[in-house]
Design a protein around this motif. Structure first.
Motif, PDB file in Angstrom:
ATOM      1  N   THR A  79      -0.233  -5.492  16.907  1.00 27.93           N
ATOM      2  CA  THR A  79       0.778  -5.414  17.968  1.00 27.93           C
ATOM      3  C   THR A  79       2.185  -5.487  17.367  1.00 27.93           C
ATOM      4  OG1 THR A  79      -0.707  -6.411  19.589  1.00 27.93           O
ATOM      5  CG2 THR A  79       1.643  -6.536  20.055  1.00 27.93           C
ATOM      6  N   ASP A  80       2.387  -6.374  16.403  1.00 28.25           N
ATOM      7  CA  ASP A  80       3.687  -6.446  15.731  1.00 28.25           C
ATOM      8  C   ASP A  80       4.021  -5.121  15.054  1.00 28.25           C
ATOM      9  OD1 ASP A  80       4.315  -9.218  16.284  1.00 28.25           O
ATOM     10  OD2 ASP A  80       2.734  -9.744  14.872  1.00 28.25           O
ATOM     11  N   ALA A  81       3.009  -4.498  14.439  1.00 25.99           N
ATOM     12  CA  ALA A  81       3.238  -3.222  13.749  1.00 25.99           C
ATOM     13  C   ALA A  81       3.644  -2.134  14.735  1.00 25.99           C
ATOM     14  CB  ALA A  81       1.984  -2.808  12.984  1.00 25.99           C
ATOM     15  N   LYS A  82       2.952  -2.052  15.858  1.00 25.32           N
ATOM     16  CA  LYS A  82       3.285  -1.032  16.858  1.00 25.32           C
ATOM     17  C   LYS A  82       4.669  -1.265  17.454  1.00 25.32           C
ATOM     18  CE  LYS A  82      -0.195   1.872  17.081  1.00 25.32           C
ATOM     19  NZ  LYS A  82      -0.003   3.334  16.891  1.00 25.32           N
TER      20      LYS A  82
ATOM     21  N   PRO B  51       9.056  -0.701   2.568  1.00 28.12           N
ATOM     22  CA  PRO B  51       9.878  -1.006   3.735  1.00 28.12           C
ATOM     23  C   PRO B  51       8.991  -1.494   4.885  1.00 28.12           C
ATOM     24  CG  PRO B  51      10.404   1.160   2.835  1.00 28.12           C
ATOM     25  CD  PRO B  51       9.158   0.711   2.152  1.00 28.12           C
ATOM     26  N   VAL B  52       9.572  -2.214   5.818  1.00 31.89           N
ATOM     27  CA  VAL B  52       8.810  -2.755   6.940  1.00 31.89           C
ATOM     28  C   VAL B  52       8.097  -1.639   7.697  1.00 31.89           C
ATOM     29  CG1 VAL B  52       9.036  -3.851   9.212  1.00 31.89           C
ATOM     30  CG2 VAL B  52      10.174  -4.845   7.213  1.00 31.89           C
ATOM     31  N   GLU B  53       8.776  -0.507   7.885  1.00 34.26           N
ATOM     32  CA  GLU B  53       8.173   0.590   8.647  1.00 34.26           C
ATOM     33  C   GLU B  53       6.941   1.144   7.942  1.00 34.26           C
ATOM     34  OE1 GLU B  53      12.424   0.199   9.733  1.00 34.26           O
ATOM     35  OE2 GLU B  53      11.355   0.432   7.819  1.00 34.26           O
ATOM     36  N   GLN B  54       7.019   1.307   6.628  1.00 34.37           N
ATOM     37  CA  GLN B  54       5.873   1.819   5.877  1.00 34.37           C
ATOM     38  C   GLN B  54       4.715   0.822   5.900  1.00 34.37           C
ATOM     39  OE1 GLN B  54       5.366   4.723   4.724  1.00 34.37           O
ATOM     40  NE2 GLN B  54       7.382   5.674   4.717  1.00 34.37           N
ATOM     41  N   ALA B  55       5.029  -0.454   5.810  1.00 35.60           N
ATOM     42  CA  ALA B  55       3.977  -1.467   5.888  1.00 35.60           C
ATOM     43  C   ALA B  55       3.334  -1.468   7.266  1.00 35.60           C
ATOM     44  CB  ALA B  55       4.556  -2.845   5.565  1.00 35.60           C
ATOM     45  N   ALA B  56       4.139  -1.275   8.317  1.00 30.23           N
ATOM     46  CA  ALA B  56       3.602  -1.213   9.676  1.00 30.23           C
ATOM     47  C   ALA B  56       2.667  -0.018   9.831  1.00 30.23           C
ATOM     48  CB  ALA B  56       4.741  -1.140  10.687  1.00 30.23           C
ATOM     49  N   LEU B  57       3.060   1.133   9.261  1.00 29.64           N
ATOM     50  CA  LEU B  57       2.185   2.311   9.292  1.00 29.64           C
ATOM     51  C   LEU B  57       0.874   2.026   8.569  1.00 29.64           C
ATOM     52  CD1 LEU B  57       4.685   5.241   8.573  1.00 29.64           C
ATOM     53  CD2 LEU B  57       3.418   4.862  10.701  1.00 29.64           C
TER      54      LEU B  57
ATOM     55  N   ARG C  70      11.153 -10.946  15.323  1.00 37.75           N
ATOM     56  CA  ARG C  70      10.025 -11.769  14.875  1.00 37.75           C
ATOM     57  C   ARG C  70       8.907 -10.888  14.317  1.00 37.75           C
ATOM     58  NH1 ARG C  70      10.036 -17.184  16.729  1.00 37.75           N
ATOM     59  NH2 ARG C  70      11.652 -17.626  18.301  1.00 37.75           N
ATOM     60  N   ALA C  71       8.684  -9.741  14.961  1.00 31.06           N
ATOM     61  CA  ALA C  71       7.647  -8.826  14.482  1.00 31.06           C
ATOM     62  C   ALA C  71       7.978  -8.316  13.083  1.00 31.06           C
ATOM     63  CB  ALA C  71       7.490  -7.664  15.456  1.00 31.06           C
ATOM     64  N   ARG C  72       9.209  -7.896  12.864  1.00 32.40           N
ATOM     65  CA  ARG C  72       9.610  -7.376  11.556  1.00 32.40           C
ATOM     66  C   ARG C  72       9.557  -8.477  10.491  1.00 32.40           C
ATOM     67  NH1 ARG C  72      12.098  -2.428  11.430  1.00 32.40           N
ATOM     68  NH2 ARG C  72      13.240  -3.005   9.550  1.00 32.40           N
ATOM     69  N   ALA C  73       9.918  -9.693  10.877  1.00 31.28           N
ATOM     70  CA  ALA C  73       9.866 -10.799   9.921  1.00 31.28           C
ATOM     71  C   ALA C  73       8.423 -11.094   9.521  1.00 31.28           C
ATOM     72  CB  ALA C  73      10.517 -12.042  10.529  1.00 31.28           C
TER      73      ALA C  73
ATOM     74  N   GLY D 268       8.322   1.148  17.068  1.00 30.46           N
ATOM     75  CA  GLY D 268       8.956   1.673  18.275  1.00 30.46           C
ATOM     76  C   GLY D 268       7.981   2.157  19.322  1.00 30.46           C
ATOM     77  N   ILE D 269       6.676   2.076  19.051  1.00 30.25           N
ATOM     78  CA  ILE D 269       5.676   2.567  20.005  1.00 30.25           C
ATOM     79  C   ILE D 269       5.681   1.716  21.274  1.00 30.25           C
ATOM     80  CG2 ILE D 269       3.240   3.111  20.335  1.00 30.25           C
ATOM     81  CD1 ILE D 269       4.613   4.813  18.207  1.00 30.25           C
TER      82      ILE D 269
END
Length: 692
Positions: free
Chosen positions: A372-375, A412-418, A397-400, A379-380
Motif C-alpha cells: 500500500t505504501d508503494a502504491k 530512488p524511492v520510486e524505483q524501489a516502490a516499483l 510516511r510512505a516514502r520514509a 501516485g496510484i
C-alpha cells in the motif's frame, strides 16, 4: 427486504446491505477488531446506519470471518481431551510418514492439539465393514469422564476405529459423556466426517472440539448483539464449501468455517460469471494480508474433501476432513511488508502490517514499507479519497518507510516502490499458475475476476501476464467477499466412504446409497420442501492399487458411462488413463443446495449524462516504469462511466472501496451490469465490451 452481509478480514471488516426492492446498496468498512471481531461487525452496522441503512427492514443476515482459523493458528482454543479405541491413543502423534518436501530433511511433524496425557482409551472395536467385534465398555467411558473432570477439560473429542462405517459406539459414548459431563462440549467424529483415514478423522474431530466452545460463545454473543440492534431475522454463516448454514448448524461443525471469508468471494465470482456469460473463471482476491485464488469450471468451484492447516515446506500441517473450496493462498497483500533478506534480495511478505499498526501511510505507528505504501508513493492511490475519504493517507510516511529498503538497494524511492509491486505481482502469478497451468488448465481460456481492496491495483498487469481472455473488476470489489455471501445459497456436503468396484450390478446399490444420503440432506434442511433441494452426485474414484482418487460427476446412466467419465477425468488430472485397469469407488459425495433468492445484478439504465467527460474527475501524476518518469494520468469515477465506451490507459478508475489501475497498453469499459472489463488494445466484441 434488505439482505445484509458482513465479512471479517485480517485488516478490514466489510459490510454490504442490498435492498431487494429498489436494488439500492449501502456499504461500510472499518478496521478489524482483533480481540473481539463482533465489535468490528457492530461498528460497520453503525456506520451503515449513518448512511441510511434501516435495520428494521433487514430480513436476511450472513456473516463470514476468521474466528475459527484465528483460534487455531493463535492456539486460543479450549483445553481438549480425546477418547479413542484402545491401542490408538497415539494416532495424532504418529501422523503420516510422507513429507511435504521430499528432499527437505528438516521436516518436523507438528505437535498435536491434544497432549498425550489428555488422550484416553476405551475398549471397543468395529470391523472395517461396520461389524461389532467388541462392544463398548461403559466402565471405561465412566473412567474417562472422571479423568476429564479431574483435568478440567472444556471439550471432549471421540474417535473410534472404523466409526465411519458404523457410528453406533461413538453415539453411545457421546450420550454417556453428555450425561456425565454437563456443560462440556462433546464432539464425535461421525458428526463431522464419515470418511476413512484414521489420522485425518482424528485431527478433524480434535480440532472441531478445540474451537467449538469458542465459536458457540462467539455466535451467541453476535446473535444477542444483533437482536439488541433490532435485527431479528434468520442468521447464517458463510461456510468453506461456498454455501451458507444457520448459526445453529455451524456451531455443531465449526471447522466448516475455516475458509469462511474467501469462499464468499468465490461464490460471488461464480455469480458474476453467470451474468457475463462465462462459466470458466479464475478468481483472485487480494486483501490486506494474503492473496487467494480459486478456479471455477462449468460455473462450479472445485471443492476439496480435505484441507491442510499450516502446511509449509518443513511441516505437513494438520489435515482435516471438511469440504473447502479449492483455494491457493500466498502471503502477499496490500499490507504485506517489504524487506531485504541476508543476501540483499527484496522480498515481500508473508509478514503483514495488518490493521494494527497497519501500513506506514496509515499513521498508526507502522514504520515498515508495504505494498500500500508503494502504491501511494507511485501516485496510484489518492491520499485524500482512500476508504471513501474516511482514512487520509500520509505520503511522506510512505516514502520514509520505502527508504528503509531503497537506500540499501541504492535506488530512488520510486524505483524501489516499483520493485515492491513487481515482486508482489510475481508471487501472485506463481499462485495463479499453480491452480491453472500445473493442474491442466490454460489461463487463455479463462476470465480473470479480481477483487479485494488491493486487487484492482494489480489486476490489469496480472491479466496481461497470464494472457487471460479478459480481466473483470466486479461491482464493489473492495467488499466483494461480503457481496458474494449474498450470492451463496444454503448448502450441505455429505460424504460416505464405500469401497465398490465399478460394474453394472453395483449401480443399483450405488443409487440406493445416494438415496440414503439424500434422506440425510432432507433431515439437515428440515422444514424445507424437497422441491427446493437440488442434489449433485459425485464419486471419488481410482484405479485399483492407487492411493489417491479423483472426483467424477455421476448423472445416472450405466457403469460404462461412469467409467468413460472417470478415464477422461484421470487423464486430465494425471495425463494418463488405464483403460483396461479395474476402477473402484472409494467415496460417494452428495452436494445439496437449497434453491433460494440471491443478490440480483440489475441492468444499468443508460443515462445521457453518463459521458466520459462527466466521469473524468481530473488528472494525477503517476510514476510509470516504461517512461521511468511521472506521467499525467486521467482519473475517472467508475459510477459515472458510460456503458460500453472503450477507454485506453493509462487510467485510474476510482470508487469508494478501491482504485483500479489500467496500464498504458490496456483498455477498459463498463458493461451493462456495472462490471469493469479490462484487456489489451485488440478490439473487444460487443458482448465483451458490454455494448448492446
Amino acid at each position: 427486504m434488505i439482505r445484509l452481509a458482513t465479512d471479517v478480514g485480517g485488516t478490514f471488516t466489510d459490510l454490504i446491505a442490498y435492498d431487494d426492492t429498489s436494488g439500492a446498496v449501502v456499504f461500510s468498512k472499518s478496521l478489524t477488531t482483533v480481540d473481539d471481531q463482533s465489535v468490528g461487525v457492530l461498528d460497520t452496522i453503525a456506520m451503515a446506519e449513518r448512511s441510511g441503512l434501516g435495520v428494521d427492514a433487514i430480513g436476511f443476515f450472513v456473516h463470514g470471518g476468521t474466528t475459527v482459523i484465528n483460534a487455531i493458528t493463535e492456539r486460543k482454543g479450549v483445553k481438549t481431551a480425546l477418547i479413542t479405541t484402545a491401542g490408538f491413543r497415539d494416532v495424532l502423534e504418529i501422523g503420516r510418514g510422507n513429507r511435504p518436501d521430499l528432499y527437505n530433511l528438516r521436516t518436523r511433524t507438528p505437535a498435536p492439539f491434544v497432549p498425550r496425557h489428555l488422550r484416553f482409551e476405551v475398549r471397543e472395536r468395529m470391523s472395517a465393514s461396520g461389524e461389532v467385534l467388541h462392544t463398548l465398555d461403559q466402565e471405561d467411558v465412566a473412567r474417562c469422564a472422571r479423568q476429564c473432570r479431574e483435568q478440567q477439560v472444556a471439550a471432549v473429542a471421540i474417535i473410534f476405529l472404523h466409526s465411519y462405517a458404523n457410528p453406533a459406539h461413538e453415539k453411545q459414548c457421546a450420550e454417556l459423556l453428555r450425561k456425565e459431563l454437563p456443560g462440556i462440549s462433546v464432539c464425535a467424529s461421525h458428526e463431522i466426517s464419515r470418511q476413512w483415514r484414521e489420522y485425518e478423522r482424528s485431527n478433524t474431530v480434535a480440532l472441531n472440539a478445540y474451537v467449538q466452545p469458542i465459536i458457540r460463545n462467539y455466535f451467541d454473543n453476535l446473535g444477542t448483539a444483533l437482536e439488541r440492534k433490532g435485527i431479528n431475522c434468520p442468521t447464517y454463516a458463510m461456510q468453506s464449501n461456498g454455501g451458507v448454514a444457520s448459526f445453529e448448524q455451524v456451531v455443531t461443525a465449526p471447522l466448516t468455517l475455516v475458509e469462511s471469508g474467501p469462499s464468499g468471494g468465490v461464490a460471488g465470482a461464480a455469480r458474476i460469471g453467470s451474468e457475463i456469460g462465462e462459466t470458466d473463471i479464475l478468481y483472485l482476491d487480494v486483501g490486506g494480508t494474503t492473496a487467494k485464488c480459486s478456479l471455477i469450471k462449468a460455473g462450479q468451484p472445485k471443492v476439496d474433501a480435505e484441507y491442510r492447516l499450516e502446511k509449509t515446506r518443513s511441516s505437513p500441517g494438520y489435515t482435516i476432513q471438511v469440504p473447502v473450496v479449492d483455494i491457493v493462498e500466498v502471503g502477499a497483500g496490500g499490507g504485506s511488508i517489504a524487506w531485504l533478506d541476508s543476501s540483499g534480495r527484496l522480498r515481500v511478505g508473508p509478514q503483514s502490517a495488518g490493521s494494527n499498526p497497519g501500513p506506514a501511510c496509515y499513521g498508526r505507528g507502522g514504520a515498515d514499507p508495504t505494498v500500500t505504501d508503494a502504491k501511494l508513493a507511485l501516485g496510484i492511490l489518492d491520499p485524500l479519497t482512500f476508504a471513501d475519504g474516511r482514512m487520509p493517507l500520509d505520503v511522506d510516511r510512505a516514502r520514509a518507510a520505502i527508504a528503509r529498503v531503497s537506500l540499501p538497494m541504492k535506488l530512488p524511492v520510486e524505483q524501489a516502490a516499483l520493485a515492491i509491486v513487481k515482486v508482489t505481482e510475481e508471487s501472485m502469478i506463481n499462485a495463479l499458475k499453480l491452480i491453472t497451468i500445473q493442474r491442466g488448465h490454460d489461463p487463455r481460456d479463462l476470465v480473470l475476476i479480481v477483487s479485494g481492496g488491493a486487487g484492482p491495483l494489480l489486476a490489469a498487469s496480472l491479466g496481461r501476464e497470464l494472457n487471460a481472455k479478459r480481466t473483470v473488476i466486479p461491482t464493489h470489489p473492495g467488499i466483494f467477499s461480503a457481496w458474494g455471501m449474498l450470492a451463496a445459497r444454503p448448502r450441505a456436503d455429505i460424504r460416505r466412504t464405500v469401497l465398490k468396484t465399478v460394474s453394472e450390478h453395483e449401480m443399483d446399490s450405488i443409487a440406493q446409497l445416494f438415496a440414503e444420503l439424500e434422506q440425510e440432506a432432507i433431515e439437515y434442511f428440515a422444514g424445507t420442501s424437497t422441491a427446493r433441494l437440488k442434489f449433485h452426485h459425485y464419486a471419488e474414484m481410482r484405479y485399483r492399487g492407487q492411493e489417491h482418487s479423483v472426483s467424477v460427476t455421476i448423472s445416472g446412466g450405466s457403469a460404462e458411462e461412469l467409467l468413460s467419465s472417470f478415464h477422461a477425468t484421470h487423464q486430465k488430472a494425471f495425463s494418463f488413463a488405464l483403460m483396461t485397469a479395474t476402477a473402484e469407488i472409494t467415496t460417494l459425495h452428495l452436494q445439496t443446495e437449497m434453491l433460494s433468492e440471491v443478490i440480483a445484478l440489475p441492468k444499468i439504465q443508460g443515462n445521457p449524462q453518463d459521458t466520459l467527460d462527466n466521469a473524468l474527475k481530473g488528472q494525477r501524476f503517476i510514476f510509470l516504469a516504461r517512461e521511468n518518469d511521472w506521467v499525467a494520468c486521467n482519473v475517472y469515477d467508475r459510477n459515472l462511466l458510460p456503458i460500453g465506451s472503450l477507454t485506453p490507459g493509462p487510467a485510474l478508475v476510482e470508487e469508494a472501496t478501491t482504485t483500479t489501475f489500467v496500464p498504458p497498453d490496456q483498455m477498459f469499459t463498463r458493461d451493462e451490469t456495472g462490471q469493469l472489463v479490462v484487456r489489451g488494445h485488440a478490439p473487444m466484441t460487443g458482448s465483451e465490451s458490454g455494448a448492446a
